[in-house]
Structures are given as C-alpha cells and as structure tokens.
Design a protein around this motif. Structure first.
Motif, PDB file in Angstrom:
ATOM      1  N   LYS A   3      -3.440 -10.501  -4.655  1.00 37.15           N
ATOM      2  CA  LYS A   3      -2.423 -11.097  -3.789  1.00 37.15           C
ATOM      3  C   LYS A   3      -1.739 -12.269  -4.500  1.00 37.15           C
ATOM      4  O   LYS A   3      -0.516 -12.356  -4.531  1.00 37.15           O
ATOM      5  CB  LYS A   3      -3.083 -11.565  -2.487  1.00 37.15           C
ATOM      6  CG  LYS A   3      -2.131 -12.212  -1.515  1.00 37.15           C
ATOM      7  CD  LYS A   3      -2.877 -12.578  -0.242  1.00 37.15           C
ATOM      8  CE  LYS A   3      -2.027 -13.415   0.667  1.00 37.15           C
ATOM      9  NZ  LYS A   3      -2.754 -13.861   1.820  1.00 37.15           N
ATOM     10  N   LYS A  23       1.036 -12.790   3.368  1.00 34.85           N
ATOM     11  CA  LYS A  23       0.050 -11.834   3.860  1.00 34.85           C
ATOM     12  C   LYS A  23       0.233 -10.556   3.047  1.00 34.85           C
ATOM     13  O   LYS A  23       1.367 -10.172   2.749  1.00 34.85           O
ATOM     14  CB  LYS A  23       0.314 -11.589   5.349  1.00 34.85           C
ATOM     15  CG  LYS A  23      -0.618 -10.618   6.026  1.00 34.85           C
ATOM     16  CD  LYS A  23      -0.360 -10.560   7.520  1.00 34.85           C
ATOM     17  CE  LYS A  23       0.767  -9.605   7.833  1.00 34.85           C
ATOM     18  NZ  LYS A  23       0.942  -9.353   9.261  1.00 34.85           N
ATOM     19  N   ASN A  24      -0.868  -9.906   2.718  1.00 34.27           N
ATOM     20  CA  ASN A  24      -0.805  -8.637   2.006  1.00 34.27           C
ATOM     21  C   ASN A  24      -1.319  -7.550   2.940  1.00 34.27           C
ATOM     22  O   ASN A  24      -2.454  -7.602   3.382  1.00 34.27           O
ATOM     23  CB  ASN A  24      -1.657  -8.712   0.737  1.00 34.27           C
ATOM     24  CG  ASN A  24      -1.451  -7.503  -0.165  1.00 34.27           C
ATOM     25  OD1 ASN A  24      -0.754  -6.559   0.189  1.00 34.27           O
ATOM     26  ND2 ASN A  24      -2.062  -7.547  -1.330  1.00 34.27           N
ATOM     27  N   SER A  25      -0.466  -6.585   3.230  1.00 28.68           N
ATOM     28  CA  SER A  25      -0.846  -5.494   4.118  1.00 28.68           C
ATOM     29  C   SER A  25      -0.307  -4.191   3.541  1.00 28.68           C
ATOM     30  O   SER A  25       0.890  -4.071   3.288  1.00 28.68           O
ATOM     31  CB  SER A  25      -0.254  -5.757   5.509  1.00 28.68           C
ATOM     32  OG  SER A  25      -0.463  -4.653   6.341  1.00 28.68           O
ATOM     33  N   GLU A  26      -1.192  -3.230   3.329  1.00 25.62           N
ATOM     34  CA  GLU A  26      -0.813  -1.930   2.763  1.00 25.62           C
ATOM     35  C   GLU A  26      -0.020  -2.102   1.467  1.00 25.62           C
ATOM     36  O   GLU A  26       1.011  -1.463   1.268  1.00 25.62           O
ATOM     37  CB  GLU A  26      -0.013  -1.113   3.791  1.00 25.62           C
ATOM     38  CG  GLU A  26      -0.821  -0.779   5.032  1.00 25.62           C
ATOM     39  CD  GLU A  26       0.046  -0.283   6.191  1.00 25.62           C
ATOM     40  OE1 GLU A  26       1.196   0.121   5.951  1.00 25.62           O
ATOM     41  OE2 GLU A  26      -0.455  -0.315   7.318  1.00 25.62           O
ATOM     42  N   ASN A  27      -0.503  -3.008   0.622  1.00 26.28           N
ATOM     43  CA  ASN A  27       0.132  -3.304  -0.666  1.00 26.28           C
ATOM     44  C   ASN A  27       1.560  -3.806  -0.557  1.00 26.28           C
ATOM     45  O   ASN A  27       2.341  -3.693  -1.505  1.00 26.28           O
ATOM     46  CB  ASN A  27       0.070  -2.093  -1.610  1.00 26.28           C
ATOM     47  CG  ASN A  27      -1.337  -1.887  -2.124  1.00 26.28           C
ATOM     48  OD1 ASN A  27      -2.090  -2.851  -2.283  1.00 26.28           O
ATOM     49  ND2 ASN A  27      -1.697  -0.645  -2.374  1.00 26.28           N
ATOM     50  N   SER A  30       4.051  -9.896   2.623  1.00 27.22           N
ATOM     51  CA  SER A  30       4.942 -10.423   3.662  1.00 27.22           C
ATOM     52  C   SER A  30       4.917 -11.945   3.586  1.00 27.22           C
ATOM     53  O   SER A  30       3.946 -12.542   3.132  1.00 27.22           O
ATOM     54  CB  SER A  30       4.477  -9.980   5.049  1.00 27.22           C
ATOM     55  OG  SER A  30       4.596  -8.586   5.175  1.00 27.22           O
TER      56      SER A  30
END
Length: 156
Positions: A3, A23-27, A30
C-alpha cells in the motif's frame, strides 16, 4: 508494505504537502474526500482535486461547508460535472475550479471548458489547475471578459 509503495508513486504537485487518508481495496487505492465524506478511487485528476480542496481550506481559509465537489450541471442540454465550486454565504458561486491530471497541458480548450461551465454558474473567480500549473481569473460580466490574477483571494 505494498500500500505504501503504491502511494509513493503518485506525482509530486505544485501545492503544499497535505496529509491524506488512503485505503487499499481490491488492489485499488482510494483517497478520502473531506467534502464528499467518502473514499474515492485515486485517479491522477482526483489527486489534483484533493490537493486543490486542501489548498482552498488550508491556505485560502475557505470553510469546508462552502465547498462542493463533483456535482452535475446542465449545459446546452448536456450533463457535465464540475470539479470544485466554492459558494458565497448567500448561495451564489464565488469560485469554480477545473482540475486536470498533471499529464494534461492546460490550453485554450481548458479555459473554454471552464468558461462554458461558468455560463451556467456565474462564478466570480475561475481556477484551472493540473496540479503543476495554476491559473486564476476574475470575471468581468459587464464586458464579458476575464482578467488573469496572480492568485485567488483568501476567504474573508
């Protein structure tokens, strides 16, 4: 670790350094938008927009409550979205900002775009930025012209 590595690759912009939440979500990385109060996908234009929002609040002292981000407006029956507007306390629009990715050169087309948007919002001030170069104008509605400024005024 991954991240932090991805966050480091975002481009350094010609703004003061601000602290952002990521924020890291599903690569997908954000960034938290203080105005919309949610995480939004970190695209190059969003990186510029978030810096500009922080610049307006921190350096120019515009209240968060008067700033609006990414709302739709109708121009010649076409749906468009402005990047940032700052309202006056009476609800009229003080400033409209057009943000571009740092890779995009600002040219006459960019000014034409914000001028078209401004036909429907009647902002007193215009700002165009790609995060590297910032341009500021003040509208002269009587003469249907604008003049370039060194900066936009601070919030009074």
């Amino acid at each position: 670790m991954k991240k932090n590595h991805q966050i480091c690759v975002v481009q350094k912009l010609n703004f003061p350094t601000y602290s952002f939440r990521f924020k890291n979500s599903e690569n997908k990385i954000s960034i938290f938008d203080e105005i919309r109060k949610k995480f939004v996908i970190l695209q190059p234009e969003e990186w510029v927009r978030q810096h500009c929002v922080h610049y307006l609040m921190t350096e120019k002292k515009y209240p968060k409550s008067l700033i609006n981000v990414e709302k739709e407006l109708i121009i010649n029956d076409l749906k468009k979205r402005y990047d940032i507007v700052v309202f006056n306390p009476d609800g009229s629009i003080h400033l409209i900002v057009e943000c571009k990715s740092a890779k995009i050169n600002i040219n006459q087309d960019t000014f034409d775009q914000i001028a078209r948007y401004n036909l429907s919002v009647n902002a007193t001030f215009l700002m165009v930025t790609n995060g590297i170069n910032h341009y500021y104008c003040q509208m002269d509605f009587e003469n249907e012209a604008y003049s370039f400024l060194k900066d936009i005024p601070n919030y009074n």
